[in-house]
Design a protein around this motif. Structure first.
Motif, PDB file in Angstrom:
ATOM      1  N   ALA A  26     -84.082 -29.926 -20.759  1.00 43.72           N
ATOM      2  CA  ALA A  26     -83.336 -28.838 -21.401  1.00 43.72           C
ATOM      3  C   ALA A  26     -83.511 -28.890 -22.909  1.00 43.72           C
ATOM      4  CB  ALA A  26     -81.859 -28.932 -21.023  1.00 43.72           C
ATOM      5  N   ALA A  27     -83.525 -30.110 -23.469  1.00 36.98           N
ATOM      6  CA  ALA A  27     -83.696 -30.265 -24.914  1.00 36.98           C
ATOM      7  C   ALA A  27     -85.090 -29.830 -25.348  1.00 36.98           C
ATOM      8  CB  ALA A  27     -83.445 -31.721 -25.308  1.00 36.98           C
ATOM      9  N   ILE A  28     -86.097 -30.185 -24.557  1.00 35.32           N
ATOM     10  CA  ILE A  28     -87.486 -29.853 -24.907  1.00 35.32           C
ATOM     11  C   ILE A  28     -87.693 -28.340 -24.960  1.00 35.32           C
ATOM     12  CG2 ILE A  28     -89.863 -29.976 -24.048  1.00 35.32           C
ATOM     13  CD1 ILE A  28     -89.182 -32.827 -23.063  1.00 35.32           C
ATOM     14  N   LYS A  29     -86.941 -27.611 -24.145  1.00 39.09           N
ATOM     15  CA  LYS A  29     -87.061 -26.147 -24.145  1.00 39.09           C
ATOM     16  C   LYS A  29     -86.658 -25.538 -25.493  1.00 39.09           C
ATOM     17  CE  LYS A  29     -86.421 -25.498 -19.167  1.00 39.09           C
ATOM     18  NZ  LYS A  29     -85.530 -24.976 -18.096  1.00 39.09           N
ATOM     19  N   ARG A  30     -85.919 -26.306 -26.279  1.00 41.69           N
ATOM     20  CA  ARG A  30     -85.479 -25.805 -27.583  1.00 41.69           C
ATOM     21  C   ARG A  30     -86.417 -26.248 -28.712  1.00 41.69           C
ATOM     22  NH1 ARG A  30     -79.137 -26.355 -28.510  1.00 41.69           N
ATOM     23  NH2 ARG A  30     -79.750 -24.846 -30.102  1.00 41.69           N
ATOM     24  N   LYS A  31     -87.537 -26.855 -28.346  1.00 46.46           N
ATOM     25  CA  LYS A  31     -88.494 -27.324 -29.343  1.00 46.46           C
ATOM     26  C   LYS A  31     -88.910 -26.190 -30.278  1.00 46.46           C
ATOM     27  CE  LYS A  31     -93.104 -29.455 -29.700  1.00 46.46           C
ATOM     28  NZ  LYS A  31     -92.755 -30.531 -30.621  1.00 46.46           N
ATOM     29  N   GLY A  32     -88.880 -26.458 -31.574  1.00 39.94           N
ATOM     30  CA  GLY A  32     -89.279 -25.469 -32.577  1.00 39.94           C
ATOM     31  C   GLY A  32     -88.169 -24.527 -33.002  1.00 39.94           C
TER      32      GLY A  32
ATOM     33  N   LEU B 108     -85.714 -28.203 -34.195  1.00 38.35           N
ATOM     34  CA  LEU B 108     -85.317 -29.079 -33.097  1.00 38.35           C
ATOM     35  C   LEU B 108     -86.517 -29.638 -32.338  1.00 38.35           C
ATOM     36  CD1 LEU B 108     -82.243 -27.224 -31.570  1.00 38.35           C
ATOM     37  CD2 LEU B 108     -82.239 -29.422 -32.753  1.00 38.35           C
ATOM     38  N   GLU B 109     -86.324 -30.877 -31.836  1.00 38.38           N
ATOM     39  CA  GLU B 109     -87.306 -31.574 -30.996  1.00 38.38           C
ATOM     40  C   GLU B 109     -88.688 -31.586 -31.656  1.00 38.38           C
ATOM     41  OE1 GLU B 109     -86.331 -33.293 -28.416  1.00 38.38           O
ATOM     42  OE2 GLU B 109     -84.296 -32.547 -28.721  1.00 38.38           O
ATOM     43  N   THR B 110     -88.667 -31.772 -32.966  1.00 33.92           N
ATOM     44  CA  THR B 110     -89.907 -31.703 -33.744  1.00 33.92           C
ATOM     45  C   THR B 110     -90.041 -32.930 -34.636  1.00 33.92           C
ATOM     46  OG1 THR B 110     -89.827 -29.285 -33.765  1.00 33.92           O
ATOM     47  CG2 THR B 110     -91.198 -30.347 -35.444  1.00 33.92           C
ATOM     48  N   HIS B 111     -91.247 -33.487 -34.665  1.00 32.72           N
ATOM     49  CA  HIS B 111     -91.589 -34.533 -35.626  1.00 32.72           C
ATOM     50  C   HIS B 111     -92.250 -33.823 -36.809  1.00 32.72           C
ATOM     51  CE1 HIS B 111     -90.769 -37.678 -32.656  1.00 32.72           C
ATOM     52  NE2 HIS B 111     -91.369 -36.885 -31.782  1.00 32.72           N
ATOM     53  N   HIS B 112     -91.612 -33.836 -37.935  1.00 33.55           N
ATOM     54  CA  HIS B 112     -92.062 -33.037 -39.078  1.00 33.55           C
ATOM     55  C   HIS B 112     -93.160 -33.793 -39.836  1.00 33.55           C
ATOM     56  CE1 HIS B 112     -88.209 -31.297 -37.930  1.00 33.55           C
ATOM     57  NE2 HIS B 112     -88.605 -30.183 -38.540  1.00 33.55           N
ATOM     58  N   ARG B 113     -94.365 -33.764 -39.264  1.00 36.13           N
ATOM     59  CA  ARG B 113     -95.494 -34.474 -39.854  1.00 36.13           C
ATOM     60  C   ARG B 113     -95.856 -33.844 -41.196  1.00 36.13           C
ATOM     61  NH1 ARG B 113     -95.265 -39.233 -37.396  1.00 36.13           N
ATOM     62  NH2 ARG B 113     -95.230 -39.027 -35.123  1.00 36.13           N
ATOM     63  N   GLY B 114     -96.080 -34.723 -42.174  1.00 37.97           N
ATOM     64  CA  GLY B 114     -96.447 -34.257 -43.512  1.00 37.97           C
ATOM     65  C   GLY B 114     -95.255 -34.030 -44.430  1.00 37.97           C
ATOM     66  N   PHE B 115     -94.030 -34.350 -43.939  1.00 36.50           N
ATOM     67  CA  PHE B 115     -92.827 -34.109 -44.735  1.00 36.50           C
ATOM     68  C   PHE B 115     -91.912 -35.332 -44.727  1.00 36.50           C
ATOM     69  CE2 PHE B 115     -94.333 -30.004 -43.251  1.00 36.50           C
ATOM     70  CZ  PHE B 115     -94.263 -29.216 -44.395  1.00 36.50           C
ATOM     71  N   TYR B 116     -90.926 -35.290 -45.638  1.00 36.58           N
ATOM     72  CA  TYR B 116     -89.877 -36.310 -45.640  1.00 36.58           C
ATOM     73  C   TYR B 116     -88.556 -35.651 -46.023  1.00 36.58           C
ATOM     74  CZ  TYR B 116     -89.790 -36.504 -50.794  1.00 36.58           C
ATOM     75  OH  TYR B 116     -89.656 -36.199 -52.132  1.00 36.58           O
TER      76      TYR B 116
END
Length: 739
Positions: free
Chosen positions: A25-31, A95-103
């Motif tokens: 259910a959480a993965i469905k909210r990715k992005g 949500l459910e995102t690894h924000h690559r390239g950011f901090y």
């Protein structure tokens, strides 16, 4: 190996499935960028209320409560240099995102709460708040949550992972300890509004040193480190810098950061005339890193320069004991037992591995091989654990992994944390651990970034899942608690450890080595004569009564291979009608033993003879595992009837069924002198078999007692790990039974 795998227990299967549904259910909210975020003040209020509830609950519940720990979806640690990352604010996270390239730049807004993670509410410069979960932190006894996540402290989270939390809220989750950077109070990245007063930056090295000394005295070790480091930045004299390094070395020793302690002590002795304290702290650091020869050299130099240093003289004696263990396998086992009574049972001993080496094993990757001819019972390996978590000291947890469908009950969750933290504190130890087998997991190539070691939690989890050993406090204690008649079954220990050398030993059901434990020391001995250059095998899983080829392979599925030993190959080839006949005969035998009118002994022996005829390969090539238990039952019955000739006959049948080859001078008489030409499969209860033979021969052929006693002692040494305690546990009792 020997851990408590409860993956197929109904109640835990249901919990695992429920978690999978929540994750899907959480993965469905990715992005998705959530529109129902709560305000910073609401998040803080809810967090503080929950912290109070958690504290009350923990005080009310038994300290042995089972915690649940979930392995997150594996993702790699950040390997990007900080300078290459761009800044984000909390409102910009998906949500459910690894924000690559950011901090994200955050400040701690609340005191922390510790459960399976150290949690707190964080805020950013825009005054938005977020629940923050920092995993893989040291236990409260070594470093309380308040020392890890200090209120008002500022940090950077690299490539942040923003997710849906279990309660339906939102939070930042940090699984890799190297993904968070705690900023010093004078760091230029800290926003002006969050900075300390200007007076804080005008302190002299002397003032900062005194602050560090006070923090050290009051046990605030992290504060002490920061104070000494800040003082070094403003120190203007060589002498002051040396003092600060020396003080920081001491704090690092207390924090178990031996690499850092050695670096400061080493710089000290390199930059100036050799310092007594510097040499001593360097020696202690080297000792704790297992570098005993170098520690001994540092102590010898210290005693040479400072002959009145009594602590160094005591320490060099301890180091010489470790070197004797390391070089010759010379252990004081009784002292080890005494030390193993402590909780946790972490012993002060070195690893002996001179008789083995890691080599390529055809079709198996790597394996452990003998470097010399070894005889049955000889010590192959006595190894100190790299990481070890005792169930009497660490919390018992259910470690649940929705991606491998495994659930382990015990201390494996804490073992992962312990290994992560050990390598993070001491990066020099990282290569030996990360080189262990990790299946198909693909680790990152980088070992460090921006001067910080990269520790991949999911690599550690994978290595632990494939290499962890379940460990009794001592094998002697475990053996003593087990009835002599109990079949050899898979043990399930909640205490577990990682042993680097032993992890290279491959599996075979028909093993040539056996492991045992005294505290966090694993002892591996040869169960038969092994030529130089031969591979060592022991059992990862034990074929249990009524085993089949399929059942054995199912037990080994975690490691991703199929066993091709003689036992498995024979089991694989057996015809169904023969297997059915054997099963029927074993069932009849069980009914005979369980008869209410008593066991019909001639009938039991006839059935056993019939079972023997269902095997095609000789027992010396393929042990007959089903037979040892019924023969042992006959031994107990005949012993109770004082029929010593039958005790002897049945005892030899047990041994022969397990692959032993015995040669008697007179093949027609079991009372004639004998030699063991081949030792067979080793089981705990063989100790009792030899003791039965010993006491029986005392009545019918006393001249054979010494030979049987030798065999009993070798068997005891293999199963228990040592024979120093043989006499007090078996020898005296056997003599009392004889006379």
């Amino acid at each position: 190996m020997d851990v408590d795998d409860v993956s197929h227990v109904g109640q835990w299967v249901q919990v695992l499935e429920k978690q999978k549904v929540a994750l899907q259910a959480a993965i469905k909210r990715k992005g998705e960028r959530p529109k129902d975020r709560r305000s910073r003040s609401q998040i803080i209020q809810e967090f503080m209320l929950q912290s109070v509830r958690t504290t009350i609950m923990c005080r009310m519940k038994d300290h042995q409560m089972i915690h649940q720990s979930w392995v997150a979806a594996p993702y790699p640690p950040s390997v990007a240099p900080l300078r290459s990352l761009k800044k984000l604010y909390l409102k910009d996270l998906y949500l459910e995102t690894h924000h690559r390239g950011f901090y994200v730049l955050l400040r701690v807004a609340t005191p922390p709460s510790t459960m399976t993670a150290v949690m707190a509410v964080m805020e950013d410069e825009k005054e938005d708040g977020v629940l923050f979960q920092l995993f893989q932190q040291e236990d409260e006894a070594h470093r309380p949550g308040e020392a890890v996540v200090q209120i008002q402290r500022v940090c950077i989270v690299k490539e942040p992972y923003f997710k849906v939390t279990n309660d339906g809220g939102y939070g930042l989750r940090v699984d890799h300890v190297s993904d968070i950077i705690w900023l010093s109070r004078d760091n230029e990245r800290i926003p002006r509004g969050w900075r300390a007063p200007i007076s804080e930056f005008e302190k002299t090295a002397e003032t900062l040193k005194e602050e560090g000394n006070l923090a050290l005295k009051t046990g605030k070790l992290s504060v002490a480190i920061e104070s000494y480091t800040s003082a070094l930045h403003v120190s203007t004299t060589f002498e002051m810098s040396q003092t600060l390094k020396l003080n920081r070395s001491l704090v690092n020793l207390k924090l178990r950061r031996y690499d850092g302690a050695l670096e400061d002590a080493g710089k000290l002795t390199a930059d100036a005339q050799q310092s007594e304290k510097g040499l001593y702290r360097a020696a202690l650091s080297l000792y704790e890193l297992g570098r005993f020869q170098e520690s001994h050299q540092a102590l010898a130099s210290l005693i040479s320069h400072y002959p009145h240093c009594h602590t160094a003289k005591k320490e060099i004696i301890r180091t010489e004991q470790r070197l004797r263990e390391q070089e010759h396998g010379d252990y004081d086992f009784k002292a080890m037992y005494k030390a193993a009574k402590d909780t946790p049972p972490c012993l002060d001993n070195a690893t002996f591995a001179s008789n083995v080496e890691v080599q390529v094993s055809k079709g198996r990757g790597r394996g452990l091989f003998t470097t010399k001819d070894v005889v049955v019972g000889e010590l192959l390996l006595c190894e100190k654990a790299f990481s070890y978590c005792s169930s009497d000291h660490s919390k018992t947890s259910l470690l649940m992994n929705t991606y491998t469908n495994r659930t382990i009950l015990g201390t494996q969750a804490d073992l992962i944390t312990d290994a992560v933290q050990k390598m993070f504190r001491n990066p020099s130890l990282r290569p030996v651990f990360t080189s262990l087998h990790h299946g198909d997991y693909k680790p990152v190539d980088e070992a460090e970034v921006d001067g910080m070691p990269i520790i991949d939690t999911f690599l550690v989890d994978r290595i632990v899942s494939l290499n962890a050993f379940g460990c009794p406090r001592t094998s002697l204690e475990s053996h003593s608690a087990k009835p002599a008649s109990e079949p050899e079954v898979q043990s399930k220990s909640h205490t577990c450890g990682i042993f680097i050398k032993a992890s290279h030993i491959n599996h075979s059901c028909y093993s040539n080595a056996r492991r045992s434990f005294i505290g966090d020391m694993q002892i591996v001995r040869a169960t038969r004569n092994i030529p130089a250059g031969s591979e060592i095998f022991f059992r990862y899983a034990i074929p249990e009564p009524n085993y089949t080829y399929e059942k054995i392979q199912e037990k080994l599925q975690n490691w991703g291979f199929q066993c091709t030993c003689a036992i498995c190959e024979q089991s694989k080839k057996i015809k169904k009608n023969l297997s059915s006949r054997r099963f029927t005969l074993l069932k009849d035998l069980g009914a005979t033993f369980g008869s209410q009118t008593g066991t019909d002994l001639p009938k039991a022996e006839r059935i056993l003879d019939s079972i023997e005829r269902t095997y095609s390969a000789p027992a010396s090539d393929v042990p007959r595992l089903e037979l040892s238990d019924p023969y042992l039952r006959l031994i107990h019955i005949y012993s109770s009837k004082n029929q010593q000739d039958k005790v002897i006959e049945m005892a030899w049948k047990v041994l022969i069924s397990l692959g032993f080859i015995i040669k008697w001078q007179n093949p027609l008489s079991l009372k004639s002198p004998f030699e063991v030409e081949q030792w067979g499969l080793m089981e705990d209860r063989l100790i009792h078999i030899w003791i039965h033979l010993w006491t029986a021969y005392a009545q019918v052929s006393p001249d054979l007692c010494k030979k049987v006693e030798e065999c009993a002692k070798i068997t005891y040494k293999i199963c228990i790990g040592e024979d120093d305690t043989f006499n007090e546990n078996y020898g005296k009792l056997a003599h009392q039974a004889m006379f």
